[in-house]
Design an enzyme around this catalytic site. Structure first.
Site, PDB file in Angstrom:
ATOM      1  N   GLN A   1       0.834  -1.201   0.000  1.00  0.00           N
ATOM      2  CA  GLN A   1       0.000   0.000   0.000  1.00  0.00           C
ATOM      3  C   GLN A   1       0.867   1.250   0.000  1.00  0.00           C
ATOM      4  O   GLN A   1       1.870   1.325   0.702  1.00  0.00           O
ATOM      5  CB  GLN A   1      -0.918  -0.019   1.226  1.00  0.00           C
ATOM      6  CG  GLN A   1      -2.123   0.870   1.085  1.00  0.00           C
ATOM      7  CD  GLN A   1      -3.179   0.563   2.136  1.00  0.00           C
ATOM      8  OE1 GLN A   1      -3.239  -0.540   2.664  1.00  0.00           O
ATOM      9  NE2 GLN A   1      -4.010   1.529   2.451  1.00  0.00           N
TER      10      GLN A   1
ATOM     11  N   SER B   1       4.330  -6.038   2.915  1.00  0.00           N
ATOM     12  CA  SER B   1       3.036  -5.896   3.595  1.00  0.00           C
ATOM     13  C   SER B   1       1.913  -6.483   2.736  1.00  0.00           C
ATOM     14  O   SER B   1       1.891  -7.688   2.485  1.00  0.00           O
ATOM     15  CB  SER B   1       2.791  -4.420   3.948  1.00  0.00           C
ATOM     16  OG  SER B   1       1.646  -4.271   4.751  1.00  0.00           O
ATOM     17  N   LEU B   2       1.020  -5.659   2.227  1.00  0.00           N
ATOM     18  CA  LEU B   2      -0.033  -6.155   1.344  1.00  0.00           C
ATOM     19  C   LEU B   2       0.538  -6.974   0.184  1.00  0.00           C
ATOM     20  O   LEU B   2      -0.060  -7.962  -0.253  1.00  0.00           O
ATOM     21  CB  LEU B   2      -0.826  -4.968   0.778  1.00  0.00           C
ATOM     22  CG  LEU B   2      -1.719  -5.335  -0.415  1.00  0.00           C
ATOM     23  CD1 LEU B   2      -2.964  -6.038   0.069  1.00  0.00           C
ATOM     24  CD2 LEU B   2      -2.013  -4.140  -1.271  1.00  0.00           C
TER      25      LEU B   2
ATOM     26  N   ARG C   1      -9.491  -7.541   4.598  1.00  0.00           N
ATOM     27  CA  ARG C   1      -8.358  -7.086   5.418  1.00  0.00           C
ATOM     28  C   ARG C   1      -8.363  -5.567   5.514  1.00  0.00           C
ATOM     29  O   ARG C   1      -8.177  -4.993   6.584  1.00  0.00           O
ATOM     30  CB  ARG C   1      -7.054  -7.576   4.779  1.00  0.00           C
ATOM     31  CG  ARG C   1      -5.761  -7.183   5.478  1.00  0.00           C
ATOM     32  CD  ARG C   1      -4.590  -7.765   4.696  1.00  0.00           C
ATOM     33  NE  ARG C   1      -3.284  -7.521   5.302  1.00  0.00           N
ATOM     34  CZ  ARG C   1      -2.459  -6.540   4.983  1.00  0.00           C
ATOM     35  NH1 ARG C   1      -2.828  -5.642   4.044  1.00  0.00           N
ATOM     36  NH2 ARG C   1      -1.276  -6.411   5.567  1.00  0.00           N
TER      37      ARG C   1
ATOM     38  N   HIS D   1       0.673  -2.302  11.116  1.00  0.00           N
ATOM     39  CA  HIS D   1       1.818  -3.047  11.652  1.00  0.00           C
ATOM     40  C   HIS D   1       2.211  -2.558  13.051  1.00  0.00           C
ATOM     41  O   HIS D   1       3.398  -2.503  13.389  1.00  0.00           O
ATOM     42  CB  HIS D   1       3.007  -2.982  10.690  1.00  0.00           C
ATOM     43  CG  HIS D   1       2.690  -3.572   9.352  1.00  0.00           C
ATOM     44  ND1 HIS D   1       2.495  -4.925   9.167  1.00  0.00           N
ATOM     45  CD2 HIS D   1       2.491  -2.999   8.138  1.00  0.00           C
ATOM     46  CE1 HIS D   1       2.203  -5.148   7.906  1.00  0.00           C
ATOM     47  NE2 HIS D   1       2.182  -4.004   7.254  1.00  0.00           N
TER      48      HIS D   1
ATOM     49  N   GLN E   1       1.209 -10.808  10.764  1.00  0.00           N
ATOM     50  CA  GLN E   1       1.726  -9.708   9.950  1.00  0.00           C
ATOM     51  C   GLN E   1       0.987  -8.400  10.203  1.00  0.00           C
ATOM     52  O   GLN E   1       1.572  -7.315  10.128  1.00  0.00           O
ATOM     53  CB  GLN E   1       1.631 -10.091   8.465  1.00  0.00           C
ATOM     54  CG  GLN E   1       2.325  -9.129   7.526  1.00  0.00           C
ATOM     55  CD  GLN E   1       1.519  -8.877   6.266  1.00  0.00           C
ATOM     56  OE1 GLN E   1       0.331  -8.593   6.326  1.00  0.00           O
ATOM     57  NE2 GLN E   1       2.166  -8.969   5.130  1.00  0.00           N
TER      58      GLN E   1
END
Length: 313
Positions: free
Chosen positions: A11, A91-92, A116, A201, A250
């Site tokens: 992202q 991440s994503l 999510r 996060h 995560q």
């Protein structure tokens, strides 16, 4: 033969029109866009292609849009004969990596990242959480800062360990503000607030993670066909049950991106292809290891350049 890792951005990389040119030029990529449209609704691809950027940037839109663009690009790379020895995503982007490794179907991944995004947006009321990039400070010194602020009552943690001298912190708005000020006092060169909708996060995402764990029970996760180097551990993972647990963890754990790239290099990777909008990850790889061969693929021109240089492996 070169050892290749394909990387997928997260992202923040989203932009209006991403993947559109490649989808117009390649039927395999167009089919990915068509699938996304069928699953998420006919306005979704229009949003990707025409914007507005503000709407595209919303977490619930940005996550499936980035996945769609990345997998569309990947589909063309596969068609051109490129192999992958390893995959990883920021991440994503880890969801794109899992699709690439046949651990998730594109359809399941698309539905999952939409959910999510919803859960991440719901976890912390808008304006109460924040993130900031801290430049010019090592992780141990910055962790000392965030631990001190958290100990004083405002939660803030290291969120993205991107490359030497570039770390993102995440937590309450006050916590991030206080940690930024203290980091600058202790030698950080700059602290830049990020335009994000939540404290990703960080421990503030644990309520979202609990709900997300239930969501993951509704999809099929398979063992990976190629190793996926996970954000949470910076280790290669194959097993479906481990992948599922790591996807939950995560959400509230730091993205160990510098460690991930170093792990891939230790595993013998000498060539990195970034499949997705922009070239942020390519830049990070170069900052981590100048000798790495890096090929961002985000439009028809960069696709052709990569095919010319690497020739399909």
């Amino acid at each position: 033969m070169a050892k290749i890792a394909v990387l997928f951005p997260g992202q923040g990389a989203q932009s209006v029109g991403m993947g559109h040119e490649i989808a117009q030029s390649h039927d395999t990529a167009k089919e990915i866009f068509n699938q996304a449209q069928a699953i998420l609704g006919e306005d979704f691809v229009t949003l990707m292609q025409e914007g507005p950027q503000e709407e595209l940037t919303k977490t619930t839109n940005a996550q499936p849009a980035l996945l769609t663009a990345s997998i569309a690009i990947l589909s063309v790379l596969k068609e051109k004969g490129f192999h992958m020895d390893y995959v990883a995503g920021h991440s994503l982007g880890e969801y794109s990596a899992l699709v690439a490794a046949d651990s998730l179907s594109f359809q399941d991944a698309l539905k999952t990242v939409r959910k999510r995004g919803e859960l991440m947006e719901e976890a912390v009321p808008n304006g109460e959480g924040a993130m900031a990039a801290v430049l010019g400070m090592d992780r141990e010194a910055l962790k000392s800062v965030t631990d001190e602020i958290t100990g004083n009552g405002e939660s803030v943690q290291l969120a993205n360990l991107n490359c030497p001298g570039q770390i993102v912190i995440s937590g309450t708005a006050k916590g991030v503000e206080q940690a930024s000020a203290l980091a600058k006092e202790r030698g950080a060169k700059r602290c830049l607030p990020l335009n994000v909708s939540g404290p990703f996060h960080s421990s503030l995402m644990k309520p979202a993670a609990d709900k997300f764990a239930s969501e993951l029970k509704n999809i099929s996760i398979s063992d990976a066909s190629v190793p996926v180097v996970a954000n949470v551990t910076a280790d290669a993972v194959f097993e479906a049950d481990k992948i599922e647990k790591l996807l939950v963890t995560q959400l509230y754990s730091p993205v160990l991106w510098e460690d991930t790239v170093e792990k891939l290099i230790d595993l013998g990777v000498d060539t990195f292809i970034e499949a997705g909008p922009g070239k942020v990850l390519s830049g990070l790889v170069k900052k981590i290891n100048r000798r790495a061969n890096v090929y961002p693929v985000y439009d028809q021109e960069t696709l052709e350049q990569t095919i010319q240089k690497l020739g399909g492996q």
